[in-house]
Design a protein around this motif. Structure first.
Motif, PDB file in Angstrom:
ATOM      1  N   SER A  43       0.842  -1.186   0.000  1.00 20.04           N
ATOM      2  CA  SER A  43       0.000   0.000   0.000  1.00 20.04           C
ATOM      3  C   SER A  43       0.886   1.249   0.000  1.00 20.04           C
ATOM      4  O   SER A  43       1.886   1.305   0.715  1.00 20.04           O
ATOM      5  CB  SER A  43      -0.867  -0.057   1.252  1.00 20.04           C
ATOM      6  OG  SER A  43      -1.603   1.118   1.358  1.00 20.04           O
ATOM      7  N   GLY A  44       0.546   2.208  -0.853  1.00 19.47           N
ATOM      8  CA  GLY A  44       1.315   3.450  -0.917  1.00 19.47           C
ATOM      9  C   GLY A  44       2.507   3.400  -1.859  1.00 19.47           C
ATOM     10  O   GLY A  44       3.264   4.356  -1.965  1.00 19.47           O
ATOM     11  N   SER A  45       2.670   2.283  -2.601  1.00 21.49           N
ATOM     12  CA  SER A  45       3.839   2.170  -3.480  1.00 21.49           C
ATOM     13  C   SER A  45       3.643   2.857  -4.838  1.00 21.49           C
ATOM     14  O   SER A  45       4.571   2.885  -5.647  1.00 21.49           O
ATOM     15  CB  SER A  45       4.212   0.691  -3.668  1.00 21.49           C
ATOM     16  OG  SER A  45       3.136  -0.047  -4.179  1.00 21.49           O
ATOM     17  N   GLY A  46       2.454   3.394  -5.084  1.00 28.29           N
ATOM     18  CA  GLY A  46       2.228   4.147  -6.317  1.00 28.29           C
ATOM     19  C   GLY A  46       1.404   3.419  -7.364  1.00 28.29           C
ATOM     20  O   GLY A  46       1.256   3.898  -8.493  1.00 28.29           O
ATOM     21  N   LYS A  47       0.814   2.292  -7.001  1.00 25.78           N
ATOM     22  CA  LYS A  47       0.076   1.478  -7.969  1.00 25.78           C
ATOM     23  C   LYS A  47      -1.133   2.234  -8.543  1.00 25.78           C
ATOM     24  O   LYS A  47      -1.338   2.283  -9.750  1.00 25.78           O
ATOM     25  CB  LYS A  47      -0.389   0.156  -7.329  1.00 25.78           C
ATOM     26  CG  LYS A  47       0.740  -0.659  -6.709  1.00 25.78           C
ATOM     27  CD  LYS A  47       0.257  -1.998  -6.168  1.00 25.78           C
ATOM     28  CE  LYS A  47      -0.788  -1.914  -5.076  1.00 25.78           C
ATOM     29  NZ  LYS A  47      -0.307  -1.299  -3.828  1.00 25.78           N
ATOM     30  N   SER A  48      -1.944   2.807  -7.663  1.00 32.55           N
ATOM     31  CA  SER A  48      -3.124   3.517  -8.160  1.00 32.55           C
ATOM     32  C   SER A  48      -2.732   4.793  -8.899  1.00 32.55           C
ATOM     33  O   SER A  48      -3.416   5.207  -9.833  1.00 32.55           O
ATOM     34  CB  SER A  48      -4.080   3.862  -7.015  1.00 32.55           C
ATOM     35  OG  SER A  48      -4.618   2.673  -6.475  1.00 32.55           O
ATOM     36  N   THR A  49      -1.621   5.389  -8.491  1.00 35.83           N
ATOM     37  CA  THR A  49      -1.166   6.600  -9.188  1.00 35.83           C
ATOM     38  C   THR A  49      -0.812   6.278 -10.639  1.00 35.83           C
ATOM     39  O   THR A  49      -1.221   7.004 -11.549  1.00 35.83           O
ATOM     40  CB  THR A  49       0.032   7.224  -8.442  1.00 35.83           C
ATOM     41  OG1 THR A  49      -0.355   7.493  -7.099  1.00 35.83           O
ATOM     42  CG2 THR A  49       0.476   8.513  -9.102  1.00 35.83           C
ATOM     43  N   ILE A  50      -0.107   5.182 -10.881  1.00 41.26           N
ATOM     44  CA  ILE A  50       0.228   4.847 -12.266  1.00 41.26           C
ATOM     45  C   ILE A  50      -1.053   4.491 -13.033  1.00 41.26           C
ATOM     46  O   ILE A  50      -1.204   4.865 -14.200  1.00 41.26           O
ATOM     47  CB  ILE A  50       1.339   3.762 -12.392  1.00 41.26           C
ATOM     48  CG1 ILE A  50       1.859   3.666 -13.834  1.00 41.26           C
ATOM     49  CG2 ILE A  50       0.886   2.392 -11.940  1.00 41.26           C
ATOM     50  CD1 ILE A  50       2.558   4.888 -14.351  1.00 41.26           C
TER      51      ILE A  50
HETATM   52  N1  LIG Z   1      -4.525  12.559  -4.894  1.00 43.56           N
HETATM   53  C1  LIG Z   1      -3.475  12.477  -4.072  1.00 43.56           C
HETATM   54  N2  LIG Z   1      -3.065  13.524  -3.349  1.00 43.56           N
HETATM   55  C2  LIG Z   1      -1.984  13.449  -2.553  1.00 43.56           C
HETATM   56  N3  LIG Z   1      -1.248  12.335  -2.373  1.00 43.56           N
HETATM   57  C3  LIG Z   1      -1.621  11.241  -3.053  1.00 43.56           C
HETATM   58  C4  LIG Z   1      -2.739  11.246  -3.942  1.00 43.56           C
HETATM   59  N4  LIG Z   1      -2.861  10.003  -4.485  1.00 43.56           N
HETATM   60  C5  LIG Z   1      -1.859   9.261  -3.963  1.00 43.56           C
HETATM   61  N5  LIG Z   1      -1.113   9.998  -3.105  1.00 43.56           N
HETATM   62  C6  LIG Z   1       0.075   9.529  -2.369  1.00 43.56           C
HETATM   63  O1  LIG Z   1       0.933   8.898  -3.294  1.00 43.56           O
HETATM   64  C7  LIG Z   1       1.495   7.711  -2.734  1.00 43.56           C
HETATM   65  C8  LIG Z   1       1.122   6.519  -3.581  1.00 43.56           C
HETATM   66  O2  LIG Z   1      -0.282   6.288  -3.466  1.00 43.56           O
HETATM   67  P1  LIG Z   1      -1.081   5.214  -4.336  1.00 43.56           P
HETATM   68  O3  LIG Z   1      -0.683   5.349  -5.748  1.00 43.56           O
HETATM   69  O4  LIG Z   1      -2.515   5.372  -4.013  1.00 43.56           O
HETATM   70  O5  LIG Z   1      -0.514   3.839  -3.738  1.00 43.56           O
HETATM   71  P2  LIG Z   1      -1.105   2.347  -3.830  1.00 43.56           P
HETATM   72  O6  LIG Z   1      -2.223   2.332  -4.819  1.00 43.56           O
HETATM   73  O7  LIG Z   1       0.084   1.526  -4.235  1.00 43.56           O
HETATM   74  O8  LIG Z   1      -1.555   2.001  -2.451  1.00 43.56           O
HETATM   75  C9  LIG Z   1       0.999   7.639  -1.299  1.00 43.56           C
HETATM   76  O9  LIG Z   1       1.956   8.227  -0.459  1.00 43.56           O
HETATM   77  C10 LIG Z   1      -0.271   8.465  -1.343  1.00 43.56           C
HETATM   78  O10 LIG Z   1      -0.542   9.034  -0.086  1.00 43.56           O
END
Ligand SMILES: Nc1ncnc2c1ncn2[C@@H]1O[C@H](COP(=O)(O)OP(=O)(O)O)[C@@H](O)[C@H]1O
Ligand SMILES: [Mg+2]
Length: 270
Positions: A43-50
């Protein structure tokens, strides 16, 4: 094989108040046409961000994306929005509770598909049947469906038109283990039938083994290892991958065994 999506040097920074978070750091990888690339990481590794960057929901802070040999602009064309689809973990958050299932699917068809309006109406029932639901579910509200049924509707919506790349962000994580097995099987069938390409995000390594051709391992926003699924499990190179593979599974051993048996039985019947 040819490359459908390539991600080159992508970084993403978020600013929260005065704090800056580097969610992705110089990430590069390619997704071949017809493959399922799993993205794993804590969790928090950037998966949803990519995922959000591939979808065009977020713009990258640096780097570029290519789709089918062409640069993928931050502001997506209608064609790109049709071709690249998302299935999220929680289908309730993506389905409008006041809209019937049929109306939600119809909307996707109206937005993304060309062709006659009357043909699109008939498509709703076909789509439901394609994901293993009765056509008359079109009249139901999302709240009247189980979690697994709702996820099938979300899959139907993602496949409403000519989708090519489907990004699945923890699509089975909210489902109980038997329903998970059935939804995974459906996803595999649809991928074969439609010639789809998947980016499959999950933290569940038994799901990875089940569906992925290759695996990309993310740690704190960096891609630390990418390899074929068998190789990743048999011979993990990066210490983080070794830790991840050695980590306690998300589902219990008993649940995983139960699901494996069900998968075998269902695959045997196919
Ligand atoms: N919209 C956002 N605003 C600020 N920080 C974000 C946002 N989305 C993700 N983050 C941060 O970016 C990092 C990666 O998040 P995320 O991609 O959701 O991880 P995962 O899906 O692997 O759990 C985390 O530290 C999260 O808090
Ligand atoms: Mg996530």
């Amino acid at each position: 094989m040819s490359t459908l999506l390539s991600v080159s040097g992508v970084s993403k920074e978020f600013t929260i108040g005065s704090r800056r978070v580097r969610a992705l750091d110089d990430v590069s990888f390619a997704v071949e046409k017809g493959e399922c690339l799993a993205i794993v990481g804590e969790s928090g590794s950037g998966k949803s961000t990519i995922a959000n960057i591939i979808l065009g929901i977020y713009a990258a802070s640096a780097g570029s994306l290519n789709f089918d040999g062409q640069s993928l602009p931050a502001k997506r064309t209608k064609g790109h929005r049709r071709a690249i689809q998302l299935v999220q973990q929680n289908p309730l958050s993506s389905l409008n509770p006041r809209r019937s299932i049929g109306a939600s699917l119809q909307l996707a068809l109206d937005v993304h598909c060309i062709g006659e309006a009357s043909a699109r109406t008939a498509r709703v029932g076909e789509l439901l049947e394609e994901v293993g639901l009765p056509a008359d579910f079109a009249r139901r509200a999302p709240a009247a469906l189980s979690g697994g049924q709702r996820q099938r509707v979300a899959i139907a919506r993602a496949l409403a038109c000519q989708s090519e790349l489907v990004v699945l962000d923890e699509p089975t994580s909210a489902l109980d283990v038997l329903v998970q097995a059935r939804v995974l099987r459906l996803l595999k069938e649809l991928k074969e039938r439609r010639g789809l390409t998947y980016v499959f995000i999950t933290h569940d390594l038994s799901v990875v083994r089940n569906i992925a051709d290759r695996v990309a391992v993310f740690e704190k926003g960096r891609l630390v290892e990418i390899n074929g699924t068998e190789a990743i499990f048999a011979d993990p190179h990066h210490p983080y991958t070794r830790r991840l593979i050695g980590a306690v599974p998300v589902v219990s051993r008993e649940e995983a065994a139960l699901r494996d048996r069900l998968m075998e039985r269902e695959n045997g019947n196919a």
